[in-house]
Structure formats: structure tokens, C-alpha cells
Write a protein that holds these residues in place. Structure first.
Motif, PDB file in Angstrom:
ATOM      1  N   ILE A 303       0.813  -1.226   0.000  1.00  0.00           N
ATOM      2  CA  ILE A 303       0.000   0.000   0.000  1.00  0.00           C
ATOM      3  C   ILE A 303       0.847   1.277   0.000  1.00  0.00           C
ATOM      4  CG2 ILE A 303      -1.827   1.284   1.236  1.00  0.00           C
ATOM      5  CD1 ILE A 303      -2.730  -1.183  -0.480  1.00  0.00           C
ATOM      6  N   PRO A 304       1.859   1.378   0.884  1.00  0.00           N
ATOM      7  CA  PRO A 304       2.680   2.604   0.820  1.00  0.00           C
ATOM      8  C   PRO A 304       3.355   2.785  -0.546  1.00  0.00           C
ATOM      9  CG  PRO A 304       3.117   1.403   2.853  1.00  0.00           C
ATOM     10  CD  PRO A 304       2.268   0.516   2.006  1.00  0.00           C
ATOM     11  N   GLN A 305       3.799   1.676  -1.145  1.00  0.00           N
ATOM     12  CA  GLN A 305       4.434   1.785  -2.468  1.00  0.00           C
ATOM     13  C   GLN A 305       3.434   2.227  -3.526  1.00  0.00           C
ATOM     14  OE1 GLN A 305       6.494  -1.817  -3.633  1.00  0.00           O
ATOM     15  NE2 GLN A 305       7.410  -2.050  -1.595  1.00  0.00           N
ATOM     16  N   LEU A 306       2.232   1.639  -3.450  1.00  0.00           N
ATOM     17  CA  LEU A 306       1.195   1.990  -4.415  1.00  0.00           C
ATOM     18  C   LEU A 306       0.866   3.485  -4.306  1.00  0.00           C
ATOM     19  CD1 LEU A 306      -0.853   0.993  -6.541  1.00  0.00           C
ATOM     20  CD2 LEU A 306      -2.438   0.481  -4.677  1.00  0.00           C
ATOM     21  N   THR A 307       0.809   3.961  -3.074  1.00  0.00           N
ATOM     22  CA  THR A 307       0.512   5.382  -2.847  1.00  0.00           C
ATOM     23  C   THR A 307       1.577   6.254  -3.510  1.00  0.00           C
ATOM     24  OG1 THR A 307      -0.532   4.772  -0.766  1.00  0.00           O
ATOM     25  CG2 THR A 307       0.001   7.098  -1.048  1.00  0.00           C
ATOM     26  N   GLU A 308       2.836   5.881  -3.330  1.00  0.00           N
ATOM     27  CA  GLU A 308       3.928   6.648  -3.948  1.00  0.00           C
ATOM     28  C   GLU A 308       3.811   6.665  -5.465  1.00  0.00           C
ATOM     29  OE1 GLU A 308       5.986   8.716  -2.540  1.00  0.00           O
ATOM     30  OE2 GLU A 308       4.917   8.173  -0.686  1.00  0.00           O
TER      31      GLU A 308
ATOM     32  N   LYS B 226      -6.858  -9.927 -13.412  1.00  0.00           N
ATOM     33  CA  LYS B 226      -5.504  -9.699 -13.937  1.00  0.00           C
ATOM     34  C   LYS B 226      -4.570  -9.546 -12.750  1.00  0.00           C
ATOM     35  CE  LYS B 226      -6.766  -7.387 -18.238  1.00  0.00           C
ATOM     36  NZ  LYS B 226      -8.221  -7.180 -17.998  1.00  0.00           N
ATOM     37  N   LEU B 227      -3.685 -10.517 -12.579  1.00  0.00           N
ATOM     38  CA  LEU B 227      -2.782 -10.462 -11.428  1.00  0.00           C
ATOM     39  C   LEU B 227      -1.521  -9.670 -11.784  1.00  0.00           C
ATOM     40  CD1 LEU B 227      -3.027 -14.031  -9.854  1.00  0.00           C
ATOM     41  CD2 LEU B 227      -3.983 -11.883  -8.985  1.00  0.00           C
ATOM     42  N   SER B 231       6.061  -6.598  -7.172  1.00  0.00           N
ATOM     43  CA  SER B 231       7.231  -5.786  -7.502  1.00  0.00           C
ATOM     44  C   SER B 231       7.004  -4.963  -8.771  1.00  0.00           C
ATOM     45  CB  SER B 231       8.440  -6.704  -7.696  1.00  0.00           C
ATOM     46  OG  SER B 231       8.166  -7.579  -8.771  1.00  0.00           O
ATOM     47  N   ASN B 232       5.797  -5.057  -9.297  1.00  0.00           N
ATOM     48  CA  ASN B 232       5.515  -4.370 -10.561  1.00  0.00           C
ATOM     49  C   ASN B 232       4.250  -3.511 -10.444  1.00  0.00           C
ATOM     50  OD1 ASN B 232       5.710  -3.615 -13.192  1.00  0.00           O
ATOM     51  ND2 ASN B 232       5.006  -5.575 -14.060  1.00  0.00           N
ATOM     52  N   LEU B 233       4.208  -2.705  -9.388  1.00  0.00           N
ATOM     53  CA  LEU B 233       3.002  -1.903  -9.145  1.00  0.00           C
ATOM     54  C   LEU B 233       2.815  -0.825 -10.207  1.00  0.00           C
ATOM     55  CD1 LEU B 233       3.157  -1.639  -5.255  1.00  0.00           C
ATOM     56  CD2 LEU B 233       1.648  -3.076  -6.631  1.00  0.00           C
ATOM     57  N   ASP B 234       3.900  -0.466 -10.891  1.00  0.00           N
ATOM     58  CA  ASP B 234       3.764   0.500 -11.984  1.00  0.00           C
ATOM     59  C   ASP B 234       2.755   0.019 -13.012  1.00  0.00           C
ATOM     60  OD1 ASP B 234       5.603   2.513 -11.247  1.00  0.00           O
ATOM     61  OD2 ASP B 234       7.261   1.159 -11.758  1.00  0.00           O
ATOM     62  N   GLU B 235       2.773  -1.295 -13.236  1.00  0.00           N
ATOM     63  CA  GLU B 235       1.859  -1.882 -14.214  1.00  0.00           C
ATOM     64  C   GLU B 235       0.402  -1.757 -13.729  1.00  0.00           C
ATOM     65  OE1 GLU B 235       1.969  -2.607 -17.140  1.00  0.00           O
ATOM     66  OE2 GLU B 235       0.430  -4.109 -17.579  1.00  0.00           O
ATOM     67  N   LEU B 236       0.200  -1.968 -12.429  1.00  0.00           N
ATOM     68  CA  LEU B 236      -1.150  -1.815 -11.877  1.00  0.00           C
ATOM     69  C   LEU B 236      -1.636  -0.375 -12.070  1.00  0.00           C
ATOM     70  CD1 LEU B 236      -3.580  -2.928 -10.237  1.00  0.00           C
ATOM     71  CD2 LEU B 236      -2.399  -2.161  -8.170  1.00  0.00           C
ATOM     72  N   VAL B 237      -0.775   0.561 -11.728  1.00  0.00           N
ATOM     73  CA  VAL B 237      -1.145   1.976 -11.844  1.00  0.00           C
ATOM     74  C   VAL B 237      -1.458   2.312 -13.309  1.00  0.00           C
ATOM     75  CG1 VAL B 237      -0.307   4.349 -11.574  1.00  0.00           C
ATOM     76  CG2 VAL B 237       0.126   2.652  -9.782  1.00  0.00           C
ATOM     77  N   ARG B 238      -0.637   1.777 -14.204  1.00  0.00           N
ATOM     78  CA  ARG B 238      -0.880   2.028 -15.631  1.00  0.00           C
ATOM     79  C   ARG B 238      -2.246   1.485 -16.063  1.00  0.00           C
ATOM     80  NH1 ARG B 238      -1.444  -0.026 -20.215  1.00  0.00           N
ATOM     81  NH2 ARG B 238      -1.159  -2.169 -19.488  1.00  0.00           N
ATOM     82  N   MET B 239      -2.539   0.250 -15.649  1.00  0.00           N
ATOM     83  CA  MET B 239      -3.807  -0.359 -16.061  1.00  0.00           C
ATOM     84  C   MET B 239      -5.008   0.399 -15.492  1.00  0.00           C
ATOM     85  SD  MET B 239      -3.210  -4.465 -16.338  1.00  0.00           S
ATOM     86  CE  MET B 239      -2.619  -4.758 -14.689  1.00  0.00           C
ATOM     87  N   LEU B 240      -4.882   0.832 -14.238  1.00  0.00           N
ATOM     88  CA  LEU B 240      -6.005   1.564 -13.626  1.00  0.00           C
ATOM     89  C   LEU B 240      -6.199   2.910 -14.315  1.00  0.00           C
ATOM     90  CD1 LEU B 240      -5.480   0.828  -9.818  1.00  0.00           C
ATOM     91  CD2 LEU B 240      -7.154  -0.188 -11.369  1.00  0.00           C
ATOM     92  N   HIS B 241      -5.077   3.484 -14.753  1.00  0.00           N
ATOM     93  CA  HIS B 241      -5.138   4.796 -15.386  1.00  0.00           C
ATOM     94  C   HIS B 241      -5.566   4.689 -16.850  1.00  0.00           C
ATOM     95  CE1 HIS B 241      -4.259   8.972 -16.039  1.00  0.00           C
ATOM     96  NE2 HIS B 241      -3.342   8.694 -16.953  1.00  0.00           N
TER      97      HIS B 241
END
Ligand SMILES: Cc1cc2nc3c(=O)[nH]c(=O)nc-3n(C[C@H](O)[C@H](O)[C@H](O)COP(=O)(O)OP(=O)(O)OC[C@H]3O[C@@H](n4cnc5c(N)ncnc54)[C@H](O)[C@@H]3O)c2cc1C
Ligand SMILES: Nc1ncnc2c1ncn2[C@@H]1O[C@H](COP(=O)(O)O)[C@@H](O)[C@H]1O
Lengths: 315, 247
Positions: A303-308, B226-227, B231-241
Motif C-alpha cells: 500500500i505505501p508503495q502503491l501510494t507513492e 488480472k494479477l 514488484s511491478n506496481l507500476d503496471e497496476l497503476v498504468r492499467m487503472l489509469h
């Protein structure tokens, strides 16, 4: 005959749920080839807002007896102005108290938790939520009058600007049966049922001391916070945040569930969400079967990483 | 004080919900029935008020199938039960039956749950109050009775409000009216005594439904999840955006 709608205010200002109700009424009016009459109680807000969503006329009731909300007194006031067949209410607390009282008073067929525009006008036929979101019921009015209470956030706001005008409406009310002793509204926090984004967390958070990261993420996203039932039962979070079959049913655009297993009773309250993201360290957690996106990992790390990362996106 | 608690009998919350082949009705095969969880809060509150002299009657509009659930409510502590013999057609007919009962027997307080977890009507309590022209408090999360008034806390959007109304009134409760840990699990004595407590059956007055149910269907499911690797949260943020367009 015009479609009537209750334009609910909080402290004189039109609520989002009122604008949603007006949007819905406008859709019904278009189907029926008529216009929308909105009724407000002690509004100080500009009627322009209601014109934007399609109300052609705004009847403004200003009455000291209606300062505090009473289903009985409000139903009396609204019914004295109702000259149509269809009345639309928002799915808010007030809307859900008023709609049945009003329906009983005018002898109307009542449809609550309505999900979509009517598929037919006579008889009035509409899809509504049943079995706590597990089912959809098509219901039909068996009366010439219909009262609709929409499921909050299910229909959404639809811009539909019209030329409108307002009028002061006088009503006689025989008094107010509700005496308010105290009133407590948390200012600055988003109402959970109104929120477009909800960040929710469960027992996987380990303890209330870890909720700071949930609140941070929520604040960044302009989201409301929610929780699973056991979390509110043990007092980590207030009851008002409890979502699910026995708590609030919500339908935001985005629901982020953190450390929640995804029990059937929990899903029942959130399965109306458009997009669901689940963060859970157990790849077998049932919630992953009812999610659009999932992250298998420790919430306290994720969660903290996602927030960043979202902060970086927002610049 | 005479309290009427309106109890609805609903499928256990873990039930798989399915509909008959013609999609006309709820398929009750294999369903376990329970007291509507929100009614249990109302019932518990009423039972607590027995300590200050309240007499608690429960009522259900339903056919014989609801009796085991009514016995459970008696085991929790209600004094007696009345079943109004009808297969509920819609909220309106249920409300009319309850109103007829109230007019016949007279109650100081009518307690309900805010919503039954089967058809999610959010309707019966408000309709009952309306037909009787009684005060109505919805989403009640706290209540004390003092003489002829009920001091209630009700949930409002984004907060709560303490209010008082005079009795008789209709109050619809939810969790908070009593806490989860105050709920009563019937003991053997309760269960035994429930067998001999009065459960009267009253014939329904003929009222006609204002809503017909035309069809039922299950809510459509979601596509596959979609899992994303932690370590790849950038991909999650991209998909949500970019894909879901929700942030
Ligand atoms: C009549 C009835 C009505 C109910 N109504 C509701 C309701 O309205 N709403 C509701 O929510 N529940 C309701 N419940 C309860 C429901 O059955 C579940 O018990 C509850 O939803 C579980 O809450 P939870 O997911 O927070 O906790 P748990 O089931 O304990 O799940 C915790 C989850 O967190 C995960 N986890 C643990 N550590 C971490 C970590 N470090 N990082 C990430 N994930 C982690 C675990 O893998 C697990 O999946 C009801 C139950 C009954 C019987
Ligand atoms: N068949 C019924 N018999 C008695 N009470 C009922 C019945 N159906 C609903 N109620 C009461 O009305 C409340 C709200 O139900 P509903 O309007 O169906 O969502 C329930 O929590 C019960 O207290």
C-alpha cells in the motif's frame, strides 16, 4: 404528466445523490415525452445545478417546520405538491426513509434499489437489485402511481442542460414529529455511499494502528474509507464504515480491498463496484475470483508503495 | 409497554442464490432460513427492554415454512408470536397485514430491520408507519425509551443524529441498535421454553399487490482477474489509469 423528483439538500446545498435522482428523472421524462419538476426543501443553493441535469421547474419549499428531517412531515409536504404519476427519490438515507412513507401516503407502487432506466412505462417496468446484489429483479407497477428510489451511484450523473425556472411553493405542514437533540456530521470526509472511489481494509491489516496508510491512499485518490464487518465489530473502525450484506451496499467506480478475504457477505455489498482491485498475501483468497485486478503481497508493503506510484502519476 | 417486532425469514447469508428455470421466482431448494440479520438487532433490543417491563410480540407474514425461524425468535426471548398466514406478494401487502395487526392489538413501539436481505425492499417499515401515520425512524443505531418517547440515534449521510419521537412509532434498526456481541444465542432453556410459547396464526386480510415481479436473473460475473506482481506496481497503476480509467 411531469416526472417529479426530490432534490435533497445537505445544509441547503444540493447533494450529489439529488443530482443523480434528477438525472434519472430526466431519462424517464424523455421516455414519456414530458418534463421534470424537482422539489427542494429549504434549499439555499442555485437551481442552475438542477437545470444542468434536466429539471425544467424547481419548486422550492421554505418552511421552518421542515428544518429537521422527518419522513412523516416531508411526505406530507411533498405529497401536497405531487400532481403526476411518477416520483423519483435518491438512494440516500433520507431518500430511503421518505420513499416508502410517501408511497404509502399516495398509494403508489414502490421500487427501491433501482439500477437502470425503466424498460417500459406502462406498466412501469424496471430492474432493481435483489438478494443483496446477487440477483436482479424485474419489477412492474400494479398501480397507476409509481415511486422509485434509485440505488445510489448505480445510475450516475448525466448532464442534460435545460432552460429552467424556479418557483416558491407553499405547503402547510401540521408540525414536525421529530425533535433533533444533536447532529454530528464529519466535515471534510466523503460520504461512503456517494464516493466514486473507496479504499477498504480488513483483518489482514493486523491492527488499527496500520490504518494510516489506508487513509493516506484514500486521501490521495479523493476516496472514502470502508472496512469489513469484523473490523468494525472489534472496534478498529466505526460501524459507519462497515460494507457488505449487513452493512452498507456501495457501487463506486473503483473499490480497492486490502487484506479482506472476500467472504460472500462482504462481496454482496461491493459487487456493484465497476472496478475491483484486491491486495492480499494469500493467492487463494476468494476475493481474487471476484476482482478485476489483483496483487498478491503483503499489504503493509504494497500500500505505501502503491501510494507513492499514484502520487508520481498525479505529478 | 407492548412492542411488536416484525421478523422476516430470509435465506442464510451464505446461500447460493438461484432462480427457477422460468426465471419467475427464487429457487428455494436446499435453502436454510434464518432471522433476517437486521431484525435480530431489533429483536435483541426489544428483549433487553423486557427488563423494564416490555412485553415482546413478534410477527411474520408468511406461510408455515417461516415457523422454525419464529420459534428461534421465541428462543431468543420474545414472549409470543403471531404468524399472518399469507405468501407475501410485495412490500405493500406485507405492510397492510402488519397494519391490520397493529390496529387490532395496539402496540406502543413497532421495531423492524431496516431492510430484509432477500428482496432488499427497504420498504415495509416506512409503509407501515405511513399507513398508521406514526413517526418513522429509519437506520436506527441506538435507542432508549423514556415513558412515552423514544430517544434514537439515526444514521444520516456522513454522520449521525440524536432525535426524539413520541410513541407509538415505527423504528427500523441495523447494527449499532445493539452491538454484535449483545446478540443472544439461545440456550437449551430458551429453546425448550420456545416450544410452549404461544404462536398464533392469523388469517390474512385480502390485500392486493402493487408490484409484480416479472423476472429474476443472477448478476453477471466479472471476467478473469488480472494479477500483477507486487514488484511491478507500476503496471497496476498504468492499467487503472489507461485501461480501466478509474484513477
Ligand atoms: C450473518 C453474517 C453477516 C455478515 N455480514 C458481513 C458484511 O456485511 N460485511 C463483511 O465484510 N462481512 C460480513 N460477514 C463476515 C464474513 O463472513 C467474513 O467473516 C468477513 O468478511 C471477513 O473479514 P476479513 O476479510 O476482514 O477477515 P478475514 O477473513 O480474517 O481475512 C483477512 C484476509 O487478509 C489477508 N491477509 C492477512 N495478512 C495480510 C497481509 N499482511 N497483507 C495482505 N493480506 C493479508 C488474509 O489472507 C485474509 O484473506 C458476515 C457474516 C455473517 C455470518
Ligand atoms: N414478511 C414479513 N413479515 C414480517 N415483517 C417483515 C416481513 N418482510 C419484511 N418485514 C419487516 O420489514 C423490514 C424491512 O423489510 P423490507 O422492506 O422487505 O426490506 C424487515 O427487516 C422486517 O422487520
Amino acid at each position: 404528466m411531469s416526472i417529479f423528483v426530490y432534490a435533497e439538500c445537505a445544509e441547503g446545498t444540493y447533494k450529489k445523490s439529488a443530482l443523480e435522482a434528477v438525472s434519472y428523472a430526466k431519462t424517464v421524462a424523455d421516455l414519456a415525452g414530458t418534463d421534470v419538476i424537482a422539489i427542494s426543501v429549504n434549499a439555499t443553493d442555485s437551481s442552475e445545478k438542477l437545470y444542468t441535469y434536466g429539471a425544467t421547474k424547481v419548486l422550492k419549499i421554505t418552511n421552518d417546520s421542515l428544518k429537521s428531517f422527518s419522513a412523516k412531515a416531508y411526505a406530507e409536504a411533498l405529497s401536497s405538491l405531487f400532481t403526476g404519476d411518477i416520483f423519483v427519490f435518491p438512494g440516500s438515507n433520507e431518500g430511503l426513509s421518505l420513499a416508502p412513507y410517501f408511497a404509502g401516503k399516495v398509494g403508489a407502487a414502490l421500487h427501491t434499489n433501482v439500477l437502470a432506466a425503466p424498460t417500459q412505462l406502462s406498466p412501469f417496468t424496471v430492474e432493481r437489485k435483489a438478494f443483496s446484489g446477487k440477483g436482479i429483479m424485474t419489477a412492474q407497477s400494479n398501480s397507476d402511481k409509481t415511486v422509485v428510489a434509485i440505488s445510489q451511484n448505480a445510475y450516475g450523473l448525466k448532464d442534460n442542460p435545460v432552460q429552467g425556472s424556479e418557483e416558491a411553493a407553499s405547503v402547510s405542514v401540521s408540525g414536525n414529529d421529530v425533535q433533533v437533540l444533536s447532529h454530528e456530521v464529519k466535515s471534510g470526509t466523503l460520504d461512503l455511499k456517494d464516493a466514486e472511489i473507496v479504499v477498504s481494509a480488513g483483518r489482514g491489516m493486523k491492527g488499527p494502528e496500520n490504518w494510516g496508510m489506508i487513509e493516506d491512499l484514500a486521501q490521495l485518490l479523493g476516496a472514502a474509507t470502508a472496512c469489513s464487518k469484523p473490523v468494525s465489530d472489534i472496534g478498529w473502525r466505526p460501524h459507519s464504515e462497515h460494507v457488505g450484506q449487513t452493512g452498507k451496499a456501495i457501487a463506486p467506480k473503483l473499490y480497492i480491498a486490502v487484506g479482506i478475504s472476500g467472504a460472500i457477505q462482504h462481496l454482496a455489498g461491493v459487487n456493484g463496484s465497476k472496478t475491483i482491485v484486491v491486495v492480499n498475501n494469500d493467492p487463494e483468497a476468494p476475493f481474487f475470483k471476484s476482482a478485476d485486478y489483483g496483487v498478491v503481497g503483503d499489504a503493509l508493503q504494497v500500500i505505501p508503495q502503491l501510494t507513492e506510484k499514484i502520487k508520481a502519476l498525479k505529478g | 409497554m407492548k412492542i411488536l417486532v416484525c421478523i422476516s425469514s430470509v435465506p442464510d447469508t451464505t446461500s447460493k442464490i438461484s432462480f427457477t428455470a422460468d426465471q419467475k421466482s427464487f429457487d428455494t431448494t436446499g435453502i436454510q432460513w434464518v432471522i433476517n440479520p437486521l431484525d435480530e438487532f431489533a429483536l435483541t433490543k426489544a428483549v433487553q427492554l423486557q427488563a423494564s417491563g416490555a412485553q415482546v410480540t413478534i410477527a411474520t407474514v408468511g406461510e408455515t415454512i417461516v415457523e422454525p425461524v419464529m420459534r428461534k425468535a421465541l428462543a431468543i426471548g420474545a414472549n409470543d408470536a403471531i404468524r399472518i398466514n399469507a405468501n407475501p406478494q410485495d412490500s405493500y401487502t406485507v405492510a397492510e397485514e402488519i397494519v391490520a395487526l397493529v390496529k387490532e392489538n395496539g402496540y406502543d413501539l413497532i421495531l423492524c430491520g431496516k431492510e430484509s436481505l432477500d428482496y432488499n425492499g427497504n420498504a415495509v417499515p416506512g409503509l407501515v408507519a405511513s399507513m398508521l401515520e406514526y413517526p418513522f425512524v429509519n437506520a436506527c443505531i441506538g435507542m432508549e425509551v423514556q415513558g412515552n418517547t423514544a430517544n434514537c440515534t439515526r444514521e444520516i449521510d456522513g454522520g449521525k443524529e440524536k432525535i426524539s419521537v413520541s410513541l407509538p412509532a415505527v423504528i427500523a434498526g441495523q447494527k449499532g441498535l445493539v452491538e454484535e456481541n449483545e446478540l443472544i444465542i439461545p440456550n437449551m432453556r430458551g429453546i425448550m421454553s420456545a416450544r410452549t410459547k404461544p404462536l398464533t396464526v392469523k388469517e390474512a386480510s385480502s390485500s392486493s399487490a402493487k408490484v409484480n415481479s416479472v423476472q429474476f436473473q443472477n448478476t453477471p460475473g466479472r471476467g478473469a482477474v488480472k494479477l500483477v506482481d507486487a514488484s511491478n506496481l507500476d503496471e497496476l497503476v498504468r492499467m487503472l489509469h489507461e485501461d480501466a480509467k478509474v484513477i
